[in-house]
Design an enzyme around this catalytic site. Structure first.
Site, mmCIF file in Angstrom:
data_model
loop_
_atom_site.group_PDB
_atom_site.id
_atom_site.type_symbol
_atom_site.label_atom_id
_atom_site.label_comp_id
_atom_site.label_asym_id
_atom_site.label_seq_id
_atom_site.Cartn_x
_atom_site.Cartn_y
_atom_site.Cartn_z
ATOM 1 N N ASP A 27 1.027 -1.614 0.182
ATOM 2 C CA ASP A 27 0.147 -0.166 0.352
ATOM 3 C C ASP A 27 1.276 0.518 -0.074
ATOM 4 O O ASP A 27 1.800 1.196 0.030
ATOM 5 C CB ASP A 27 -0.535 -0.589 1.282
ATOM 6 C CG ASP A 27 -1.496 1.343 1.282
ATOM 7 O OD1 ASP A 27 -2.570 1.490 0.360
ATOM 8 O OD2 ASP A 27 -2.541 1.669 2.293
ATOM 9 N N SER A 28 0.053 2.297 -0.004
ATOM 10 C CA SER A 28 0.579 3.588 -0.031
ATOM 11 C C SER A 28 1.591 3.816 1.564
ATOM 12 O O SER A 28 2.128 4.712 1.527
ATOM 13 C CB SER A 28 -0.155 4.410 -0.638
ATOM 14 O OG SER A 28 -1.081 4.706 -0.026
ATOM 15 N N TYR A 59 -0.901 8.666 -2.474
ATOM 16 C CA TYR A 59 -1.102 7.860 -3.712
ATOM 17 C C TYR A 59 -2.881 9.022 -4.777
ATOM 18 O O TYR A 59 -2.541 8.908 -5.423
ATOM 19 C CB TYR A 59 -1.288 6.061 -3.975
ATOM 20 C CG TYR A 59 -0.303 5.504 -3.685
ATOM 21 C CD1 TYR A 59 1.059 6.351 -3.960
ATOM 22 C CD2 TYR A 59 -0.828 4.041 -4.193
ATOM 23 C CE1 TYR A 59 2.286 5.192 -4.165
ATOM 24 C CE2 TYR A 59 0.854 3.785 -3.869
ATOM 25 C CZ TYR A 59 1.949 4.070 -4.406
ATOM 26 O OH TYR A 59 3.036 3.668 -3.961
ATOM 27 N N GLY A 60 -3.233 9.707 -3.700
ATOM 28 C CA GLY A 60 -4.722 9.726 -3.926
ATOM 29 C C GLY A 60 -4.155 11.214 -4.943
ATOM 30 O O GLY A 60 -4.769 11.461 -5.257
ATOM 31 N N CYS A 91 -4.218 -2.012 -1.746
ATOM 32 C CA CYS A 91 -4.834 -0.561 -1.883
ATOM 33 C C CYS A 91 -5.851 -0.020 -3.467
ATOM 34 O O CYS A 91 -5.041 -0.329 -3.915
ATOM 35 C CB CYS A 91 -3.398 0.259 -2.669
ATOM 36 S SG CYS A 91 -3.835 2.193 -2.911
ATOM 37 N N ASN A 92 -6.124 0.698 -3.261
ATOM 38 C CA ASN A 92 -8.028 0.587 -4.190
ATOM 39 C C ASN A 92 -6.883 1.607 -5.258
ATOM 40 O O ASN A 92 -7.470 0.913 -6.733
ATOM 41 C CB ASN A 92 -8.750 0.664 -4.131
ATOM 42 C CG ASN A 92 -10.063 0.431 -3.030
ATOM 43 O OD1 ASN A 92 -10.405 -0.740 -3.077
ATOM 44 N ND2 ASN A 92 -9.392 0.429 -1.497
ATOM 45 N N THR A 93 -6.167 2.338 -5.145
ATOM 46 C CA THR A 93 -5.195 3.469 -6.113
ATOM 47 C C THR A 93 -5.104 2.680 -7.244
ATOM 48 O O THR A 93 -4.768 3.273 -8.232
ATOM 49 C CB THR A 93 -5.663 5.112 -5.656
ATOM 50 O OG1 THR A 93 -6.168 4.970 -3.855
ATOM 51 C CG2 THR A 93 -4.902 5.618 -6.195
ATOM 52 N N GLU A 169 -3.768 7.256 8.899
ATOM 53 C CA GLU A 169 -2.962 7.538 9.468
ATOM 54 C C GLU A 169 -2.478 7.645 10.242
ATOM 55 O O GLU A 169 -2.041 7.277 10.889
ATOM 56 C CB GLU A 169 -1.978 8.423 8.198
ATOM 57 C CG GLU A 169 -1.239 7.872 6.464
ATOM 58 C CD GLU A 169 -0.451 6.330 6.314
ATOM 59 O OE1 GLU A 169 0.601 6.572 7.250
ATOM 60 O OE2 GLU A 169 -0.874 5.979 5.687
ATOM 61 N N CYS A 205 -10.700 2.760 -0.226
ATOM 62 C CA CYS A 205 -9.885 2.842 0.347
ATOM 63 C C CYS A 205 -9.403 2.102 1.249
ATOM 64 O O CYS A 205 -10.230 2.082 2.403
ATOM 65 C CB CYS A 205 -9.544 4.593 0.292
ATOM 66 S SG CYS A 205 -7.964 4.894 1.501
ATOM 67 N N THR A 206 -8.440 1.037 1.183
ATOM 68 C CA THR A 206 -8.410 0.386 2.217
ATOM 69 C C THR A 206 -7.795 1.046 3.595
ATOM 70 O O THR A 206 -7.730 0.290 4.611
ATOM 71 C CB THR A 206 -6.813 -0.746 2.097
ATOM 72 O OG1 THR A 206 -5.237 0.263 1.581
ATOM 73 C CG2 THR A 206 -7.189 -1.586 0.723
ATOM 74 N N HIS A 207 -7.428 2.429 3.273
ATOM 75 C CA HIS A 207 -7.066 3.382 4.838
ATOM 76 C C HIS A 207 -8.814 3.352 5.680
ATOM 77 O O HIS A 207 -8.959 3.538 7.225
ATOM 78 C CB HIS A 207 -7.048 5.016 4.857
ATOM 79 C CG HIS A 207 -5.149 4.783 4.744
ATOM 80 N ND1 HIS A 207 -4.934 4.014 3.292
ATOM 81 C CD2 HIS A 207 -3.887 5.813 5.798
ATOM 82 C CE1 HIS A 207 -3.473 4.889 3.281
ATOM 83 N NE2 HIS A 207 -2.896 5.436 4.438
HETATM 84 N N1 DGL Z 1 -4.990 3.107 0.852
HETATM 85 C C1 DGL Z 1 -5.166 3.626 -0.718
HETATM 86 C C2 DGL Z 1 -6.213 3.028 -1.391
HETATM 87 O O1 DGL Z 1 -6.715 2.052 -0.852
HETATM 88 C C3 DGL Z 1 -4.959 5.368 -0.705
HETATM 89 C C4 DGL Z 1 -3.863 6.789 0.122
HETATM 90 C C5 DGL Z 1 -3.902 7.611 -0.612
HETATM 91 O O2 DGL Z 1 -2.329 7.111 -0.501
HETATM 92 O O3 DGL Z 1 -4.577 7.871 -0.945
HETATM 93 O O4 DGL Z 1 -6.151 4.046 -2.056
#
Ligand code: DGL
Length: 278
Positions: A27-28, A59-60, A91-93, A169, A205-207
């Site tokens: 992930d990011s 990453y977003g 990570c979805n992105t 985070e 988004c996995t966060h």
């Molecule tokens: N956790 C990431 C996702 O699932 C992205 C978070 C990020 O870096 O913006 O998209």
């Protein structure tokens, strides 16, 4: 697509696997921990390498070109170093942009994370669902495709929230997260036409599942759906019959910028005992 796990062309590889060969999560930042936790629940002794591209986080806010170039290259280096049996782009992105590139670059099964629109549509009574992701994810054609295939009779309302990523985070770094801040981050989705009718939201988004309790408190009437449990089941299927260590082994966390890693105590809660740079 099944429950948020992208199946793509990944097939089960029936070869003898070293029991010590890990599952690699990528992930990011700390978001992939929301995929690691349900995986541990089904594969308790799986050796784990959890990698975060903290140097390029978030990453977003990055472009498609940056992500498509960066993610396969990093995964290639990680696979060379840790020899995993399977990689999970948690990570979805990264998945909605770079999954095909990663699969083309690696010779191991790769499981991606895609917005769980299908289970959300199955669950919605109001036929209005929210898709909460990063700005980069919610603009992807991949999401249009999932909405057209699995939620054609629903109104699908999207919102990209960098604020929520930062709040997740912060929580993992041990800082307090105010419910008001979570509410303010999600409210623009509710304020869109028909937004007040959303009864299920996809945590794309996995966060965001890391903030599930705060979101439930901020929006008690809206059910949350995320891909974590579906991905865990998919990993179990793809590794069925493979050997694992008898007992849990200390898991490794890898950060591309070690200065941005969360405190050791937070990582330990997820069984991540060792910290490496990349
Ligand atoms: N956790 C990431 C996702 O699932 C992205 C978070 C990020 O870096 O913006 O998209």
């Amino acid at each position: 697509m099944k429950d948020g796990a992208s199946t793509g062309t990944t097939r089960k590889v029936n070869v003898l696997v070293d029991p010590q060969s890990p599952l690699l999560f990528f992930d990011s930042g700390v978001g992939g921990l929301s995929v690691l936790a349900p995986t541990r629940a089904v594969l308790a002794t799986a050796p784990i390498v959890y990698a975060a591209d903290s140097a390029a986080f978030p990453y977003g806010r990055r472009t498609e070109e940056e992500i498509a170039a960066r993610v396969p290259a990093l995964l290639g280096r990680l696979v060379e170093r840790y020899r995993p049996r399977l990689a999970v782009i948690a990570c979805n992105t990264a998945s909605t942009i770079a999954l095909d590139h990663v699969r083309a670059a690696l010779n191991i099964p790769v499981v991606g994370t895609v917005p769980a629109i299908k289970p959300a549509a199955e669950q919605s009574r109001s036929r209005v669902i929210g898709v909460l992701g990063t700005q980069a994810t919610v603009r992807q054609p991949y999401v249009d495709d999932l909405a057209a295939r699995f939620a054609a009779d629903c109104t699908v309302i999207r919102h990209g929230s960098p604020e929520l990523v930062e709040l997740a985070e912060a929580k993992l770094a041990g800082r307090p997260v105010a419910i008001e801040a979570v509410r303010a981050a999600v409210q623009p989705m509710i304020d869109q036409p028909r937004g007040a009718d959303i009864d299920v939201m996809v945590l794309a988004c996995t966060h965001f599942p890391l903030l599930a309790a705060e979101m439930a408190e901020a929006f008690p009437g809206i059910a949350q759906v995320d891909g974590g449990p579906g991905i865990a089941r998919r990993i179990a299927v793809l590794t069925e019959g493979q050997a694992w260590p008898r007992e849990e082994v200390p898991a490794i966390a890898v950060f591309t910028d070690l200065a941005k890693a969360p405190p050791a105590a937070s990582l330990k809660k997820f069984g991540l005992a060792e910290l490496h740079g990349l």
